[in-house]
Design an enzyme around this catalytic site. Sequence first.
Site, PDB file in Angstrom:
ATOM      1  N   GLY A  90       1.127   7.142  -9.332  1.00  0.00           N
ATOM      2  CA  GLY A  90       2.248   7.098  -8.403  1.00  0.00           C
ATOM      3  C   GLY A  90       2.857   5.715  -8.252  1.00  0.00           C
TER       4      GLY A  90
ATOM      5  N   THR B 159       3.168  12.033  -8.775  1.00  0.00           N
ATOM      6  CA  THR B 159       2.905  12.192  -7.359  1.00  0.00           C
ATOM      7  C   THR B 159       3.440  13.528  -6.887  1.00  0.00           C
ATOM      8  OG1 THR B 159       3.501  11.495  -5.125  1.00  0.00           O
ATOM      9  CG2 THR B 159       4.977  10.801  -6.866  1.00  0.00           C
ATOM     10  N   ILE B 160       2.627  14.272  -6.168  1.00  0.00           N
ATOM     11  CA  ILE B 160       3.169  15.532  -5.649  1.00  0.00           C
ATOM     12  C   ILE B 160       4.166  15.258  -4.538  1.00  0.00           C
ATOM     13  CG2 ILE B 160       1.269  17.057  -6.253  1.00  0.00           C
ATOM     14  CD1 ILE B 160       0.512  16.828  -3.218  1.00  0.00           C
ATOM     15  N   ASP B 161       4.102  14.053  -3.950  1.00  0.00           N
ATOM     16  CA  ASP B 161       5.019  13.756  -2.838  1.00  0.00           C
ATOM     17  C   ASP B 161       6.465  13.593  -3.300  1.00  0.00           C
ATOM     18  OD1 ASP B 161       2.841  13.805  -1.241  1.00  0.00           O
ATOM     19  OD2 ASP B 161       2.708  11.645  -0.925  1.00  0.00           O
TER      20      ASP B 161
ATOM     21  N   GLU C 240       2.826  15.789   6.746  1.00  0.00           N
ATOM     22  CA  GLU C 240       1.761  14.994   7.387  1.00  0.00           C
ATOM     23  C   GLU C 240       2.236  13.652   7.959  1.00  0.00           C
ATOM     24  OE1 GLU C 240       0.020  13.417   3.102  1.00  0.00           O
ATOM     25  OE2 GLU C 240      -1.337  13.586   4.792  1.00  0.00           O
TER      26      GLU C 240
ATOM     27  N   MET D  21      -5.575  21.692  -1.276  1.00  0.00           N
ATOM     28  CA  MET D  21      -5.438  22.903  -2.105  1.00  0.00           C
ATOM     29  C   MET D  21      -4.121  22.926  -2.881  1.00  0.00           C
ATOM     30  SD  MET D  21      -7.052  25.665   0.451  1.00  0.00           S
ATOM     31  CE  MET D  21      -6.894  27.017  -0.670  1.00  0.00           C
ATOM     32  N   ILE D  22      -3.122  22.224  -2.379  1.00  0.00           N
ATOM     33  CA  ILE D  22      -1.834  22.280  -3.092  1.00  0.00           C
ATOM     34  C   ILE D  22      -1.768  21.279  -4.248  1.00  0.00           C
ATOM     35  CG2 ILE D  22      -0.604  23.127  -1.056  1.00  0.00           C
ATOM     36  CD1 ILE D  22       0.770  20.343  -0.909  1.00  0.00           C
ATOM     37  N   ARG D  23      -2.736  20.397  -4.336  1.00  0.00           N
ATOM     38  CA  ARG D  23      -2.667  19.427  -5.448  1.00  0.00           C
ATOM     39  C   ARG D  23      -3.863  19.488  -6.402  1.00  0.00           C
ATOM     40  NH1 ARG D  23      -3.880  13.359  -2.877  1.00  0.00           N
ATOM     41  NH2 ARG D  23      -6.107  13.560  -3.202  1.00  0.00           N
TER      42      ARG D  23
HETATM   43  N1  LIG Z   1       1.218  -3.624  -5.510  1.00  0.00           N
HETATM   44  C1  LIG Z   1       0.246  -3.308  -6.354  1.00  0.00           C
HETATM   45  N2  LIG Z   1      -0.079  -4.128  -7.378  1.00  0.00           N
HETATM   46  C2  LIG Z   1      -1.056  -3.813  -8.249  1.00  0.00           C
HETATM   47  N3  LIG Z   1      -1.766  -2.669  -8.179  1.00  0.00           N
HETATM   48  C3  LIG Z   1      -1.491  -1.814  -7.198  1.00  0.00           C
HETATM   49  C4  LIG Z   1      -0.467  -2.078  -6.232  1.00  0.00           C
HETATM   50  N4  LIG Z   1      -0.413  -1.034  -5.370  1.00  0.00           N
HETATM   51  C5  LIG Z   1      -1.369  -0.165  -5.777  1.00  0.00           C
HETATM   52  N5  LIG Z   1      -1.994  -0.622  -6.874  1.00  0.00           N
HETATM   53  C6  LIG Z   1      -3.092   0.044  -7.592  1.00  0.00           C
HETATM   54  O1  LIG Z   1      -2.625   1.286  -8.105  1.00  0.00           O
HETATM   55  C7  LIG Z   1      -3.637   2.274  -7.985  1.00  0.00           C
HETATM   56  C8  LIG Z   1      -3.094   3.510  -7.328  1.00  0.00           C
HETATM   57  O2  LIG Z   1      -2.402   3.186  -6.121  1.00  0.00           O
HETATM   58  P1  LIG Z   1      -2.324   4.207  -4.904  1.00  0.00           P
HETATM   59  O3  LIG Z   1      -3.697   4.524  -4.452  1.00  0.00           O
HETATM   60  O4  LIG Z   1      -1.368   3.666  -3.922  1.00  0.00           O
HETATM   61  O5  LIG Z   1      -1.791   5.550  -5.549  1.00  0.00           O
HETATM   62  P2  LIG Z   1      -0.395   5.899  -6.181  1.00  0.00           P
HETATM   63  O6  LIG Z   1      -0.356   5.460  -7.583  1.00  0.00           O
HETATM   64  O7  LIG Z   1       0.700   5.378  -5.305  1.00  0.00           O
HETATM   65  O8  LIG Z   1      -0.456   7.481  -6.162  1.00  0.00           O
HETATM   66  P3  LIG Z   1      -0.265   8.451  -4.900  1.00  0.00           P
HETATM   67  O9  LIG Z   1       0.934   9.258  -5.245  1.00  0.00           O
HETATM   68  O10 LIG Z   1      -1.483   9.271  -4.889  1.00  0.00           O
HETATM   69  O11 LIG Z   1      -0.091   7.628  -3.674  1.00  0.00           O
HETATM   70  C9  LIG Z   1      -4.785   1.658  -7.235  1.00  0.00           C
HETATM   71  O12 LIG Z   1      -5.823   1.398  -8.155  1.00  0.00           O
HETATM   72  C10 LIG Z   1      -4.208   0.386  -6.639  1.00  0.00           C
HETATM   73  O13 LIG Z   1      -5.159  -0.675  -6.604  1.00  0.00           O
HETATM   74  O1  LIG Z   2      -6.917  11.585   0.513  1.00  0.00           O
HETATM   75  P1  LIG Z   2      -6.249  10.899  -0.605  1.00  0.00           P
HETATM   76  O2  LIG Z   2      -6.815  11.217  -1.931  1.00  0.00           O
HETATM   77  O3  LIG Z   2      -6.125   9.433  -0.369  1.00  0.00           O
HETATM   78  O4  LIG Z   2      -4.773  11.480  -0.697  1.00  0.00           O
HETATM   79  C1  LIG Z   2      -3.921  11.696   0.387  1.00  0.00           C
HETATM   80  C2  LIG Z   2      -2.513  11.394   0.055  1.00  0.00           C
HETATM   81  O5  LIG Z   2      -2.179  11.640  -1.279  1.00  0.00           O
HETATM   82  C3  LIG Z   2      -0.878  12.203  -1.351  1.00  0.00           C
HETATM   83  O6  LIG Z   2      -0.980  13.524  -1.701  1.00  0.00           O
HETATM   84  C4  LIG Z   2      -0.093  11.576  -2.445  1.00  0.00           C
HETATM   85  O7  LIG Z   2      -0.749  11.823  -3.664  1.00  0.00           O
HETATM   86  C5  LIG Z   2      -0.325  12.075   0.049  1.00  0.00           C
HETATM   87  O8  LIG Z   2       0.603  13.029   0.415  1.00  0.00           O
HETATM   88  C6  LIG Z   2      -1.561  12.134   0.879  1.00  0.00           C
HETATM   89  O9  LIG Z   2      -1.419  11.545   2.121  1.00  0.00           O
END
Ligand SMILES: Nc1ncnc2c1ncn2[C@@H]1O[C@H](COP(=O)(O)OP(=O)(O)OP(=O)(O)O)[C@@H](O)[C@H]1O
Ligand SMILES: O=P(O)(O)OC[C@H]1O[C@](O)(CO)[C@@H](O)[C@@H]1O
Length: 544
Positions: free
Chosen positions: A252, A281-283, A382, A440-442
Amino acid sequence: MHPSSAADPPAVPAATSEPHEPQSPTGRQILDFELRNSIPRLPAPFSSSSTALHLAPGSASNMSATDAETTVKIVKGEFGYVLEDVPHLIDYIPDLPTYPNPLQDNPSYSVVKQYFVNQDDTVPRKVVVQIDSPRGLHFRRAGPRQKVYFESDDVLACIVTCGGLCPGLNTVIREIVCGLSYMYGVNQVLGIEGGYRGFYARNTIQMTPKSVNDIHKRGGTVLGTSRGGHDTMKIVDNIQDRGINQVYIIGGDGTQKGAAAIFEEIRRRRLKVAVVGIPKTIDNDIAVIDKSFGFDTAVEEAQRAINAAHVEAESVENGIGVVKLMGRYSGFIAMYATLASRDVDCCLIPESPFYLEGKGGLFEYIEKTLKENGHMVLVVAEGAGQDLIAESMKTMDHEDASGNKLLLDVGLWLSQRIKDYFSSRQKMVINLKYIDPTYMIRAIPSNASDNVYCTLLAQSAVHGAMAGYTGFTVGLVNGRQTYIPFERVTQTRNKVVITDRMWARLLSSTNQPSFLSSKDVDEANMTDEQRKQTSEKNCDNGSV
Ligand SMILES: Nc1ncnc2c1ncn2[C@@H]1O[C@H](COP(=O)(O)OP(=O)(O)OP(=O)(O)O)[C@@H](O)[C@H]1O
Ligand SMILES: O=P(O)(O)OC[C@H]1O[C@](O)(CO)[C@@H](O)[C@@H]1O
Ligand SMILES: [Mg+2]
């Protein structure tokens, strides 16, 4: 394959590579000229006709590569045409040899007319225009190129999945492995386990078309995932030590920021390593792209929760079904699930403020709906109403390992408030059922439409890396596969715009009040900059 020099004349002149493309609107030649000189033919860093825009360095705390400025390649053409281009390996490693694309000899592809994408093809960001509109922002069209910058036997690719789960992760993994193998004859693909930290803390696994054959039928990710643990230097050291030269990063917004940091460090070290992001990302909150994979599946699965809430609510007197759906910062899942269902009477999302009591408030609307219909279904994202909960509870700001806001449970809170309202005033005996399908949705496999989408994304990613592009996210823009610079997708987050037509369509469909004051509408119309200025002004005034 025999290498040819990257400084060779254009491999395929625009006029001959796409014979069916209408030729020569007036600006066309100039556009071709400008683009040709900007596509990876001139020595690094950028062509004379392109403008390098220097953006602020990324914000990750451990990004040592932030010393190197993040740079966006801008190419301008006639009539306000702007191409926001993606980096290419030869931007910083000039004179890399090229090779004919092996797809040319592949019987499945060589029969397809125009299989190769014209070097100059770009996709407009905006398709609704007026007669006097400038041509506007464009992104590079994804797809296979006539020349590639890697020999099949030399490729060592790796795949990593980061962040929360999403339907389709396994399909993307599968299609990268199969795409590399079937289209390009690449047979060395490593799986990095457990997200970013897996680069330096875990062993890798060999991935072959056979080993990934049926993984698309499973939810989750066969590679595992994690939040936090992004250490740019350790990750790039590991990539370098292992001799990896193509990195596919699925995740994401946070993940794409991490990918941008990895790319900057790789560029600083001048490594011949293509870094490609596949947005997940499902969001659906990733900027620029039409939608993210898995979103459709999540919306479809959410229907089951909404259906259950509806059946429960309509089976009793004054039944209320409350369904909480994911969406930390954006209410897309709630909005689309509501639009799809037709059984929902009210949808609450983070982007649209609401209030409970008094005229025009949520309680008044619930009461009216119960009187008219005898039951109602309410969907809440949420991230909605967090300010209201915070007001009524003493809360602390909590974050997860990646720095994401940890939310209070709006579904439980709202359900309790509704129950309290009706019982305290003894207005009506209500019967409320709260359904929270949460993960359950993801945690399910992707549906047919997402499977197709995942396949196209994975193939586009592979074509881009083989063609030497790097530092990009692959994504659908106005229905076309494109390569988008990381900076573009990481600078902002996609949100439901409540002054846009889609939210208005939802309001017309549920017939719910907007719960907005004129101040809320003004705020929704503000640009981010204006919003910042107003909040700074409010702070100066001592107001909240
Ligand atoms: N600003 C950043 N710079 C470098 N790495 C980052 C940064 N923000 C997040 N990451 C890294 O990216 C990975 C995923 O980030 P995060 O947990 O926010 O999920 P996401 O990719 O945004 O997906 P989701 O849709 O589930 O939120 C983590 O390993 C985190 O350390
Ligand atoms: O509990 P976790 O794995 O951090 O994920 C929760 C979050 O992940 C998301 O589904 C995005 O992937 C958000 O909508 C939700 O808040
Ligand atoms: Mg995120």
